[in-house]
Design a protein around this motif. Structure first.
Motif, PDB file in Angstrom:
ATOM      1  N   LEU A 103      84.048  -2.543  52.024  1.00  0.00           N
ATOM      2  CA  LEU A 103      83.070  -2.359  53.095  1.00  0.00           C
ATOM      3  C   LEU A 103      82.055  -3.496  53.096  1.00  0.00           C
ATOM      4  O   LEU A 103      81.646  -3.973  54.159  1.00  0.00           O
ATOM      5  CB  LEU A 103      82.365  -1.012  52.935  1.00  0.00           C
ATOM      6  N   VAL A 136      81.324  -5.812  56.306  1.00  0.00           N
ATOM      7  CA  VAL A 136      79.967  -5.951  56.846  1.00  0.00           C
ATOM      8  C   VAL A 136      79.569  -7.420  56.906  1.00  0.00           C
ATOM      9  O   VAL A 136      79.016  -7.899  57.904  1.00  0.00           O
ATOM     10  CB  VAL A 136      78.968  -5.137  55.997  1.00  0.00           C
ATOM     11  N   TYR A 139      76.641   3.701  55.952  1.00  0.00           N
ATOM     12  CA  TYR A 139      77.773   3.161  55.211  1.00  0.00           C
ATOM     13  C   TYR A 139      78.593   4.253  54.523  1.00  0.00           C
ATOM     14  O   TYR A 139      79.807   4.106  54.355  1.00  0.00           O
ATOM     15  CB  TYR A 139      77.271   2.147  54.176  1.00  0.00           C
ATOM     16  N   LYS A 178      73.668   1.730  59.955  1.00  0.00           N
ATOM     17  CA  LYS A 178      73.878   1.537  58.517  1.00  0.00           C
ATOM     18  C   LYS A 178      74.233   2.835  57.793  1.00  0.00           C
ATOM     19  O   LYS A 178      73.783   3.087  56.670  1.00  0.00           O
ATOM     20  CB  LYS A 178      72.642   0.896  57.875  1.00  0.00           C
ATOM     21  N   SER A 230      83.494   0.400  48.209  1.00  0.00           N
ATOM     22  CA  SER A 230      82.238  -0.296  48.468  1.00  0.00           C
ATOM     23  C   SER A 230      82.461  -1.801  48.579  1.00  0.00           C
ATOM     24  O   SER A 230      81.828  -2.490  49.391  1.00  0.00           O
ATOM     25  CB  SER A 230      81.224   0.000  47.356  1.00  0.00           C
ATOM     26  N   LEU A 289      74.504  -3.105  51.082  1.00  0.00           N
ATOM     27  CA  LEU A 289      75.528  -2.667  50.113  1.00  0.00           C
ATOM     28  C   LEU A 289      75.418  -3.455  48.820  1.00  0.00           C
ATOM     29  O   LEU A 289      75.069  -4.612  48.829  1.00  0.00           O
ATOM     30  CB  LEU A 289      76.925  -2.852  50.717  1.00  0.00           C
TER      31      LEU A 289
END
Length: 491
Positions: free
Chosen positions: A251, A255, A237, A235, A248, A491
């Motif tokens: 991503l 994910v 990120y 993780k 973000s 996230l």
């Protein structure tokens, strides 16, 4: 050189009756029926009144010819006289099981067998897909060997070289590694997606490559799994956003796409033919602030010593003359009668012990059973209950480890009511269950982008008056199956 020594030892051995009681005590209600059926099959002198037609006429035994029975010695007559027939001819009091057993209709429903859907197993599913494909006999044998070599989770963990050797030795099929690789790729195209993978990375890539390749999220997900799987599992990120130039939002979508995949494709298709069924051993009801404890009626089977065996014993005892064969028959009947009485006594002792133990637990944790609030759980260890009921700690442990109680707030394993004590700053002792509840609440409402580390959780508890160390917080978190802060990050 041989030597003879004389030693005196003091040993404690359990009697057969004690061993039988111990084994019965740890059997949960859901398994008690099976144990009783086994005993009924092994011992014809034991009867279950629920299965016996009490209106049947009693079996009559024809009179024997006294000339056929002869005593071989006075010693044999003496041994026969040792049997007291009154011990076996007592009327069975079925009502002595008492009224403290739950007789509601739910238990009758529990007795019904649960139907299960008949489905193909994981390996049968793969083999059926293989059977549908036209191919040479050699390729079919190679593919069948691969399917048989898969683990239950769908992975192939054996080297290709080992499969080649197995084919040569067991099926006399001389195959090259390339041929085995080709058949493995074929199996990897089967359902469920991901089957036949050798690593987690390969499993995820197989599933992603079967998705829509025109979707940019899928393409980027393949890139992450192929080159940044370690960062993804840890993780990290921030590193992924920086390395791939992602926002973000992108991503988060990637994910979520990866998290939809199945890391163990075999497990999802394996059908458990027997599911674990929890049947409560006790019921606790709240009647205007007064707790009423009852024992599941399935713990009180209607067992008795067989009347036909009692009459058989009585008939043998009245015979004026007895030969050796009759003496052996009487010994057999007496052995079965003894065994039946021991089993019934063990069942009754089991019921009394269960009720006695659960009653002590209920009164010790009275506030919890009234409210259902975990914060009302008192610190309680096995010794506390053992001292209250005057029994050994091991006896309480056998009851607590396998028995369930049904309350208005759910069904609980008795073991869950036992906990260690933690002292607050004010000197008050509280259960560690209370501390775990507070931890669970704070972790549940934490900011998932910045989850609370163990050090921060320790500070929160100290502020609430619970002075415990960070390693203790980590231990409680692990006991609740909550991962470390880094793995809770979202996230």
């Amino acid at each position: 050189m041989l030597k003879q020594n004389l030693q005196q030892k003091l040993l404690q051995k359990l009697s057969p009756q004690q061993i039988q009681f111990i084994k019965l005590l740890q059997v949960p209600t859901v398994s008690l029926d099976t144990r009783i059926k086994e005993e009924l099959e092994e011992n014809p002198a034991l009867e279950d009144l629920s299965l016996t037609n009490l209106n049947e006429p009693e079996e009559q035994y024809p009179d024997r010819d006294p000339d056929e029975d002869t005593f071989n010695s006075e010693e044999e007559r003496g041994e026969m006289d040792e049997f007291n027939i009154d011990d076996y001819l007592q009327e069975d009091n079925v009502n002595e099981y008492g009224s403290r057993y739950d007789q509601n209709g739910d238990d009758e429903e529990d007795r019904k067998e649960i139907p299960f859907a008949v489905q193909s197993s994981f390996f049968e599913l793969l083999q059926s897909q293989l059977d549908m494909l036209p191919m040479p006999d050699k390729d079919f044998k190679i593919a069948s060997q691969i399917i048989g070599s898969l683990d239950d989770d769908g992975y192939l963990r054996r080297p290709i070289m080992s499969l080649t050797d197995d084919l040569a030795f067991s099926q006399n099929v001389m195959a090259e590694d390339e041929e085995v690789e080709e058949m493995l790729k074929l199996i990897q195209s089967f359902d469920p997606p991901g089957v036949g993978a050798r690593t987690l990375q390969e499993c995820l890539l197989i599933q992603l490559r079967r998705k829509d390749q025109s979707d940019p999220i899928v393409i980027k997900a393949i890139l992450v799994v192929e080159h940044y799987l370690d960062e993804f599992t840890r993780k990290h990120y921030d590193k992924l956003e920086k390395s791939l130039g992602l926002t973000s939002t992108d991503l988060r979508a990637i994910v979520n796409e990866i998290l939809k995949l199945n890391p163990k494709p075999g497990d999802s298709n394996e059908v458990n033919t027997k599911q674990m069924q929890v049947i409560p051993d006790f019921h606790i009801k709240n009647s205007d602030g007064v707790l009423i404890l009852t024992l599941n009626s399935r713990n009180a089977p209607e067992l008795r010593v067989s009347r036909s065996y009692q009459e058989m014993f009585q008939h043998y005892d009245k015979a004026s003359q007895k030969d050796k064969k009759l003496k052996e028959a009487v010994h057999f009947v007496k052995q079965k009668l003894d065994s039946a009485k021991w089993f019934i006594d063990a069942i009754k002792q089991r019921q009394q012990t269960l009720l006695k133990t659960m009653n002590a637990i209920m009164h010790y944790q009275y506030d919890f059973f009234l409210t259902g609030d975990d914060k009302n759980l008192r610190p309680m260890i096995l010794k506390d209950i053992a001292d209250k009921i005057g029994m050994d700690i091991s006896t309480v442990s056998r009851v607590a480890n396998s028995k369930y109680v049904q309350t208005e707030y759910g069904t609980f394993l008795l073991k869950s009511f036992f906990s260690e004590a933690i002292q607050t700053e004010s000197g008050e002792e509280v259960s560690n269950k209370e501390v775990k509840k507070i931890l669970e609440e704070h972790i549940g409402k934490e900011d998932k982008r910045h989850p609370l580390a163990d050090e921060k959780l320790t500070d929160i508890l100290k502020e609430a008056g619970y002075n415990i160390a960070r390693r203790t917080v980590a231990k409680y978190r692990e006991q609740m199956n909550i991962p470390v802060a880094r793995l809770r990050k979202e996230l």
